[in-house]
Design an enzyme around this catalytic site. Structure first.
Site, PDB file in Angstrom:
ATOM      1  N   ASP A 126      44.439 -12.132  18.092  1.00 13.61           N
ATOM      2  CA  ASP A 126      44.733 -13.468  17.519  1.00 13.61           C
ATOM      3  C   ASP A 126      43.597 -13.428  15.985  1.00 13.61           C
ATOM      4  O   ASP A 126      44.144 -13.318  15.007  1.00 13.61           O
ATOM      5  CB  ASP A 126      43.874 -14.511  18.600  1.00 13.61           C
ATOM      6  CG  ASP A 126      44.113 -15.857  18.022  1.00 13.61           C
ATOM      7  OD1 ASP A 126      44.445 -15.935  16.747  1.00 13.61           O
ATOM      8  OD2 ASP A 126      43.635 -16.803  18.687  1.00 13.61           O
ATOM      9  N   ASP A 130      42.395 -16.910  26.933  1.00 13.99           N
ATOM     10  CA  ASP A 130      41.812 -16.751  25.629  1.00 13.99           C
ATOM     11  C   ASP A 130      40.351 -16.907  25.711  1.00 13.99           C
ATOM     12  O   ASP A 130      39.822 -17.636  26.177  1.00 13.99           O
ATOM     13  CB  ASP A 130      42.402 -17.956  24.756  1.00 13.99           C
ATOM     14  CG  ASP A 130      42.047 -17.826  23.328  1.00 13.99           C
ATOM     15  OD1 ASP A 130      41.235 -16.793  22.906  1.00 13.99           O
ATOM     16  OD2 ASP A 130      42.179 -18.752  22.634  1.00 13.99           O
ATOM     17  N   LYS A 155      48.742 -18.103  14.182  1.00 18.50           N
ATOM     18  CA  LYS A 155      48.574 -19.600  14.296  1.00 18.50           C
ATOM     19  C   LYS A 155      48.875 -19.589  12.892  1.00 18.50           C
ATOM     20  O   LYS A 155      47.945 -19.469  11.887  1.00 18.50           O
ATOM     21  CB  LYS A 155      46.913 -19.832  14.478  1.00 18.50           C
ATOM     22  CG  LYS A 155      46.585 -19.656  15.914  1.00 18.50           C
ATOM     23  CD  LYS A 155      45.264 -20.123  16.017  1.00 18.50           C
ATOM     24  CE  LYS A 155      44.893 -20.129  17.487  1.00 18.50           C
ATOM     25  NZ  LYS A 155      44.631 -18.998  18.282  1.00 18.50           N
ATOM     26  N   LYS A 204      41.357 -21.264  28.994  1.00 24.27           N
ATOM     27  CA  LYS A 204      40.426 -20.867  28.008  1.00 24.27           C
ATOM     28  C   LYS A 204      39.347 -20.156  28.900  1.00 24.27           C
ATOM     29  O   LYS A 204      38.819 -21.108  29.926  1.00 24.27           O
ATOM     30  CB  LYS A 204      39.874 -21.977  27.358  1.00 24.27           C
ATOM     31  CG  LYS A 204      40.910 -22.631  26.336  1.00 24.27           C
ATOM     32  CD  LYS A 204      40.407 -21.998  24.718  1.00 24.27           C
ATOM     33  CE  LYS A 204      41.581 -22.278  23.698  1.00 24.27           C
ATOM     34  NZ  LYS A 204      41.384 -21.660  22.568  1.00 24.27           N
ATOM     35  N   GLU A 247      43.690 -12.878  25.230  1.00 24.37           N
ATOM     36  CA  GLU A 247      43.401 -12.708  23.915  1.00 24.37           C
ATOM     37  C   GLU A 247      41.990 -12.556  23.515  1.00 24.37           C
ATOM     38  O   GLU A 247      41.173 -13.095  23.998  1.00 24.37           O
ATOM     39  CB  GLU A 247      43.485 -14.232  23.165  1.00 24.37           C
ATOM     40  CG  GLU A 247      45.033 -14.674  23.267  1.00 24.37           C
ATOM     41  CD  GLU A 247      45.111 -16.232  22.684  1.00 24.37           C
ATOM     42  OE1 GLU A 247      44.554 -16.440  21.618  1.00 24.37           O
ATOM     43  OE2 GLU A 247      45.962 -16.966  23.292  1.00 24.37           O
TER      44      GLU A 247
END
Length: 320
Positions: free
Chosen positions: A213, A161, A235, A133, A190
């Site tokens: 995303d 991300d 997701k 992250k 992302e």
């Protein structure tokens, strides 16, 4: 003869889980269990705070309405994404559409300690992929951490991300600290910037591939092949029904894009279903499902090899 149960649950989270500046103390959700004769199918409905349009309470109302309609013979699906996904999973299990085979590999979520990551990757079959992250701290720090990991582990590929955290300037500051020789081992980043146009420009200027995303859930998004775009991260809890997930995977694959099935911090039951969906729809692509360690318990179906205690169905609160 159709019958159904609905359960409500709440799992304590580890202390440090923060979503969009909100500390997530518990993960709240619902299960639906459908029966038709001897067959049974389960689904999880767990809207993600800060990301899902619907709240847990709204999802509960929609689920109970849908279940009652299903018991009367209805074949439709609810509109809310999390409810549509959970209901469609229960139906897919009930009818045998969702295969049992699962991909229980998960790209480990790395906090930035290369020694810890080396140990976790040692047990990982196949290619070495981890997720980091970025965007939570200074962009320069993120760049240095990513560079350190890629330097320390020569066969490592990273998925990053940013959750649209960066301005174009911050994104460039990040890239400046990643050795150009290592950038090809960033599988994708992302949503680096707040707008798609800025993210596209970042990919062109730095040679770092990006992935969509949040964009997938915006009304004006269309699947197209674009310079610098390598992947889409899907997701399902935020997407909708299994059919919608299949459509998005097919659209990505038709353009030569990698499609990654990813967690919305579901319980162990939901994660094991996502592992099956990944093996079915995206075989060979490592799913992004390494979120169970954020929780203090499993429920109904444990993740293979996980040591967390697992609650049985009769320990859950039954609504129907």
């Amino acid at each position: 003869m159709r019958s159904a149960q609905v359960y409500r649950w709440q799992i304590p989270m580890d202390a440090g889980v923060v979503l969009r500046d909100r500390r997530l103390k518990t993960r709240d959700g619902l299960y639906v269990c459908l029966r038709d004769g001897e067959r049974e199918g389960w689904g999880e409905i767990s809207p993600l705070p800060g990301f899902s349009q619907e709240t847990w309470e709204e999802a509960q109302t929609a689920l109970l309405t849908w279940v009652n309609d299903w018991l009367q013979g209805s074949e439709g699906l609810p509109e809310m994404p999390s409810v549509a996904f959970g209901a469609s999973c229960a139906l897919a299990e009930l009818t045998g559409v969702l295969p049992e085979a699962a991909d229980y590999r998960a790209a480990p979520l790395c906090t930035g300690d290369p020694d810890d990551l080396v140990l976790r990757l040692a047990d990982m079959p196949g290619e070495k992929i981890a997720k980091v992250k970025v965007g939570l701290y200074e962009a320069v720090r993120d760049g240095m951490v990513v560079n350190l990991l890629l330097e320390a582990i020569p066969d490592l590929h990273l998925r990053l991300d940013a959750n649209r955290a960066w301005t174009p300037l911050k994104a460039q500051q990040f890239a400046k600290y990643v050795n150009p020789d290592y950038r090809a081992r960033i599988a994708f980043l992302e949503e680096p910037c707040k707008t798609r146009d800025d993210s596209r420009a970042f990919a062109r200027e730095t040679g770092i591939a990006i992935a969509w995303d949040e964009s997938l859930r915006e009304a004006d998004f269309t699947f197209e092949a674009e310079e610098g775009v390598r992947a889409v991260v899907i997701k399902p809890t935020l997407t909708g029904s299994l059919d919608k997930v299949r459509e998005q995977v097919a659209a990505a694959h038709a353009l030569g894009l990698t499609a990654v099935i990813s967690s919305s911090i579901e319980s162990s039951l939901g994660l094991t279903q996502l592992a099956r969906i990944a093996a079915w729809l995206t075989p060979g692509t490592l799913p992004g499902l390494d979120t169970l360690h954020l929780m203090q318990a499993q429920q109904v179906r444990p993740w293979p090899g996980n040591a967390l205690p697992c609650l049985k169905r009769d320990e859950l609160e039954r609504l129907l």
